[in-house]
Design a protein around this motif. Structure first.
Motif, PDB file in Angstrom:
ATOM      1  N   GLY A  61       0.785  -1.221   0.000  1.00 55.49           N
ATOM      2  CA  GLY A  61       0.000   0.000   0.000  1.00 55.49           C
ATOM      3  C   GLY A  61       0.815   1.268   0.000  1.00 55.49           C
ATOM      4  O   GLY A  61       0.259   2.370  -0.021  1.00 55.49           O
ATOM      5  N   GLU A  62       2.149   1.144  -0.013  1.00 52.64           N
ATOM      6  CA  GLU A  62       2.991   2.345  -0.001  1.00 52.64           C
ATOM      7  C   GLU A  62       3.086   2.939  -1.401  1.00 52.64           C
ATOM      8  O   GLU A  62       3.205   2.229  -2.396  1.00 52.64           O
ATOM      9  CB  GLU A  62       4.380   2.010   0.526  1.00 52.64           C
ATOM     10  CG  GLU A  62       5.222   3.242   0.806  1.00 52.64           C
ATOM     11  CD  GLU A  62       6.474   2.937   1.595  1.00 52.64           C
ATOM     12  OE1 GLU A  62       7.103   3.888   2.084  1.00 52.64           O
ATOM     13  OE2 GLU A  62       6.827   1.746   1.724  1.00 52.64           O
ATOM     14  N   PHE A  63       3.039   4.257  -1.439  1.00 50.40           N
ATOM     15  CA  PHE A  63       3.074   5.015  -2.694  1.00 50.40           C
ATOM     16  C   PHE A  63       4.176   6.048  -2.574  1.00 50.40           C
ATOM     17  O   PHE A  63       4.271   6.765  -1.581  1.00 50.40           O
ATOM     18  CB  PHE A  63       1.725   5.682  -2.922  1.00 50.40           C
ATOM     19  CG  PHE A  63       1.652   6.571  -4.140  1.00 50.40           C
ATOM     20  CD1 PHE A  63       1.615   6.031  -5.417  1.00 50.40           C
ATOM     21  CD2 PHE A  63       1.597   7.955  -4.004  1.00 50.40           C
ATOM     22  CE1 PHE A  63       1.533   6.852  -6.540  1.00 50.40           C
ATOM     23  CE2 PHE A  63       1.510   8.781  -5.115  1.00 50.40           C
ATOM     24  CZ  PHE A  63       1.480   8.222  -6.386  1.00 50.40           C
ATOM     25  N   ILE A  64       5.014   6.129  -3.605  1.00 50.03           N
ATOM     26  CA  ILE A  64       6.151   7.034  -3.552  1.00 50.03           C
ATOM     27  C   ILE A  64       6.330   7.691  -4.922  1.00 50.03           C
ATOM     28  O   ILE A  64       6.109   7.056  -5.958  1.00 50.03           O
ATOM     29  CB  ILE A  64       7.420   6.258  -3.113  1.00 50.03           C
ATOM     30  CG1 ILE A  64       8.603   7.182  -2.845  1.00 50.03           C
ATOM     31  CG2 ILE A  64       7.780   5.172  -4.100  1.00 50.03           C
ATOM     32  CD1 ILE A  64       9.749   6.475  -2.112  1.00 50.03           C
ATOM     33  N   VAL A  65       6.687   8.970  -4.913  1.00 49.55           N
ATOM     34  CA  VAL A  65       6.895   9.729  -6.142  1.00 49.55           C
ATOM     35  C   VAL A  65       8.330  10.238  -6.150  1.00 49.55           C
ATOM     36  O   VAL A  65       8.769  10.895  -5.195  1.00 49.55           O
ATOM     37  CB  VAL A  65       5.917  10.913  -6.254  1.00 49.55           C
ATOM     38  CG1 VAL A  65       6.139  11.658  -7.578  1.00 49.55           C
ATOM     39  CG2 VAL A  65       4.479  10.453  -6.134  1.00 49.55           C
ATOM     40  N   PHE A  66       9.052   9.921  -7.232  1.00 50.47           N
ATOM     41  CA  PHE A  66      10.425  10.387  -7.388  1.00 50.47           C
ATOM     42  C   PHE A  66      10.470  11.458  -8.472  1.00 50.47           C
ATOM     43  O   PHE A  66       9.807  11.357  -9.502  1.00 50.47           O
ATOM     44  CB  PHE A  66      11.353   9.237  -7.788  1.00 50.47           C
ATOM     45  CG  PHE A  66      11.505   8.182  -6.735  1.00 50.47           C
ATOM     46  CD1 PHE A  66      12.375   8.364  -5.670  1.00 50.47           C
ATOM     47  CD2 PHE A  66      10.786   7.001  -6.817  1.00 50.47           C
ATOM     48  CE1 PHE A  66      12.525   7.390  -4.704  1.00 50.47           C
ATOM     49  CE2 PHE A  66      10.938   6.019  -5.849  1.00 50.47           C
ATOM     50  CZ  PHE A  66      11.809   6.210  -4.792  1.00 50.47           C
TER      51      PHE A  66
END
Length: 270
Positions: free
Chosen positions: A247-252
Motif C-alpha cells: 500500500g505504499e506510494f512514492i513519487v520520485f
C-alpha cells in the motif's frame, strides 16, 4: 508474476548495468519468458523498445544492454503472462497521451476479472491484459479529475494523492505493483514486492546478483549525481535496498523523493 525496473535521476543516466541484471531474469535466472519492454524519457519524448520474446535471448535486449541511452526516467518490465496472450500488443510498458505528455505505465501482478467491468473513459485498451485495462481506467480517472495539467505545487500534491487513492482501489482487485511516469515524475505503488536504492556521492562499487558483472560508479558519475533505481527484487548483492510496504506510494523527481505515503516515513538513503 512479472518484474519491474525503474529509474529516476537528476542527470541523464544510462541504465545498462541494472538492465543487464534484469534481462537475465527473463528466461535465465527467472521464469519471465513472455516478453519485455523498456521506455527511456528524453525531455518530453520517449524512446521505447518491446519484444514478445524472452529477454535473455533477445537481440533487442542485448542492444539495450550494450547501448548507453541516457535518460532522466526509465521504466522497464519483463513479463510472465497471466491474462492475455504472449504477443507484442500485450507487452509492457504501455503508453497514452494526456495534457500533451507521453504517460508510460507498467504493472506487476494479477487483477480479478472485475477490472474488465469497470467503465472506461477516453482510453481504450489495444491488447487483452488486465494491466492495460487498469492503465486505461487509471489515466481516464486522472483526466476526468484534472482536465488540465497541475501547475502549482499544491495541485501536484493533490494529483499525487489522487493517483494513490485510485491505486488503492486497483489493489482491492488483487496484486498491483505499478510504475507510472509523465516524463517529469516517476510514480511507484507497491502491493507486494518493490525495492529501491538511491545512489549518490560518495559512489562505490556494485555487484549484480544475476550475472557476474560489477561496476565502480565512482568512475562513472560526478559528485552531484543522484540516481534512484526501483526493482521488484534487489539487483545487486553488496548494497542496501529499501523494501516498500504493501500500500505504499512514492513519487520520485530527479532522483529524490517528492511524495511518500504519510503512514510510511522516508527510509535513509544508501
Amino acid at each position: 508474476m512479472c518484474e519491474l525496473l525503474g529509474m529516476s535521476a537528476n542527470v541523464p543516466t544510462d541504465i545498462c548495468f541494472s538492465f543487464t541484471g534484469l534481462m537475465q531474469r527473463g528466461g535465465g535466472t527467472g521464469p519471465h519468458r513472455d516478453g519485455w519492454g523498456i521506455a527511456f524519457y528524453e525531455g518530453k519524448g520517449v524512446r521505447t523498445f518491446h519484444d514478445p520474446a524472452a529477454s535473455v535471448n533477445s537481440e533487442v535486449a542485448r542492444l539495450i544492454q550494450s547501448h548507453p541511452i541516457k535518460s532522466h526516467i526509465v521504466i522497464s518490465h519483463i513479463r510472465q503472462a497471466n491474462v492475455g496472450g504472449v504477443c507484442l500488443v500485450n507487452t509492457h510498458p504501455f503508453q497514452r497521451e494526456l495534457w500533451g505528455r507521453h504517460w508510460t505505465y507498467a504493472h506487476n501482478g494479477q487483477l480479478t476479472a472485475e477490472i474488465f467491468d469497470w467503465p472506461l473513459g477516453d482510453y481504450i485498451p489495444v491488447g487483452t491484459t488486465d494491466s492495460e485495462r487498469a492503465f486505461c481506467w487509471l489515466l481516464g480517472e486522472i483526466r476526468r479529475e484534472f482536465p488540465k495539467a497541475p501547475t502549482l505545487a499544491e495541485e501536484q500534491e493533490r494529483l499525487s494523492l489522487f493517483i494513490q487513492e485510485r491505486c488503492d482501489r486497483l489493489r482491492s482487485l488483487g496484486v498491483f505493483n505499478m510504475m507510472l511516469s509523465d516524463a517529469d515524475r516517476l510514480y511507484v505503488y507497491c502491493t507486494t514486492k518493490l525495492q529501491w536504492i538511491t545512489r549518490r556521492a560518495p559512489f562505490g562499487e556494485a555487484v549484480l546478483q544475476d550475472v557476474e558483472v560489477k561496476v565502480d560508479f565512482g568512475s562513472e558519475t560526478t559528485p552531484d549525481d543522484v540516481v534512484t533505481v526501483i526493482a521488484t527484487e534487489p539487483l545487486t548483492t553488496n548494497e542496501t535496498w529499501h523494501p516498500l510496504k504493501p500500500g505504499e506510494f512514492i513519487v520520485f523527481r530527479l532522483g529524490e523523493i517528492e511524495h511518500l505515503s504519510e503512514e510510511n516515513p522516508p527510509l535513509p538513503v544508501s
